[in-house]
Design a protein around this motif. Structure first.
Motif: not given
Length: 325
Positions: A59-78
């Motif tokens: 998922l991270a290799i084929r769809r990096p933009e989706l994983v980037a959205d996940l990381v941004h959401l994690a930052d917002a949650l924290r």
């Protein structure tokens, strides 16, 4: 030597786990043939990921933009957890469930496009979902997911950020700096010394009461947050139980339909066997009848020939008798 390229490492980590070791060893051998021992050593240290980790890496290799959205959401949650922003945290929690569900669905699609991936029914999607949820709470897991080099699945069953942020409760009873204290009257110095123990005791009692109130408020806040989380967990469990009940009923109905079809097939097979036996007997009877017809026809021909011969003899006898007269 600079070491292995990012493209080569990504190529290895998107290789299915059962072929990872062979692909890595081949890359190590190629680096050694090219006279690059540093790259060979670093490649040899790479470890094979589990199937769940491989799916997350894919998922991270084929769809990096989706994983980037996940990381941004994690930052917002924290950030929302550190600031204790309840409405924002609830909004982000709902967004978290939607994002994780979408990512799991995307993993299922990516696996379906991989010829050597396990069948859909054997994909460890629960471990993938747990890893993505852990990435939302653990910055280290989020970084591993983002780089596409995860080695094993992760899980987090706690509440809040990992590590939990250190919160400081400000009660308002902290001692003022010396420069901000009001100046005492010269004549009140002795009075101040006499009243100091009483004021100190009163301030200590006030601070203790304020700390107790703050502790009660914090416990109440945590209780409300946990109650809300428990309500959501129970609602999710109820939905899961309902889905399980419905799926069990559908499975039971499907099994009953299959049993009925198999019973009908067995009856049809039995009737087919009986029909085949009847057909075989009919064929035997037909062949016997054909042979009887052949024998009868031959016998009829022989009798007809005998009758004709006898008639010819009688004709000859009658002709001889007339000439004699």
């Amino acid at each position: 030597m600079p070491g292995p390229s990012a493209e080569l490492v990504q190529q290895l980590y998107r290789t299915p786990p059962d072929r990872f070791v062979a692909a890595r060893d081949a890359a190590v051998a190629e680096a050694r043939r090219a006279g690059d021992p540093t790259t060979a050593r670093e490649l040899a240290r790479l470890r094979r990921p589990t199937v769940a980790a491989w799916l997350v890496n894919l998922l991270a290799i084929r769809r990096p933009e989706l994983v980037a959205d996940l990381v941004h959401l994690a930052d917002a949650l924290r950030a929302a957890q550190r600031e204790l922003r309840g409405p924002r945290l609830r909004e982000l929690s709902a967004q978290r469930r939607a994002v994780v569900g979408a990512l799991v669905a995307e993993v299922r699609k990516l696996a379906a496009a991989e010829p050597e991936a396990p069948p859909a029914g054997r994909l460890p999607l629960a471990e993938v979902e747990a890893t993505l949820n852990a990435a939302l709470s653990d910055a280290e897991v989020a970084e591993q997911v983002r780089t596409g080099r995860l080695l094993r699945s992760a899980s987090y069953a706690g509440f809040g950020e990992v590590p939990r942020p250190q919160l400081r409760l400000v009660t308002g009873d902290e001692e003022e700096p010396e420069a901000q204290r009001p100046a005492r009257r010269p004549g009140a110095q002795r009075e101040g010394r006499e009243a100091a123990p009483d004021r100190a005791g009163e301030r200590a009692a006030q601070a203790e009461r304020a700390a107790q109130r703050a502790a009660r408020a914090e416990r109440a806040r945590r209780r409300r947050a946990l109650d809300r989380e428990l309500d959501r967990a129970r609602a999710d469990q109820q939905r899961a139980d309902d889905e399980l009940t419905e799926a069990t009923g559908q499975e039971r109905d499907g099994a009953a339909v299959l049993d009925g079809i198999e019973t009908e097939l067995a009856e049809l097979e039995r009737r087919r066997a009986v029909a085949e036996q009847d057909l075989s007997r009919a064929k035997l009877v037909r062949r016997a009848a054909e042979r009887a017809v052949t024998v009868a026809r031959r016998r009829s021909g022989e009798v007809e020939a005998a009758v004709e011969a006898l008639a010819a003899e009688e004709g000859d006898a009658d002709a001889g008798g007339g000439a004699a007269d």
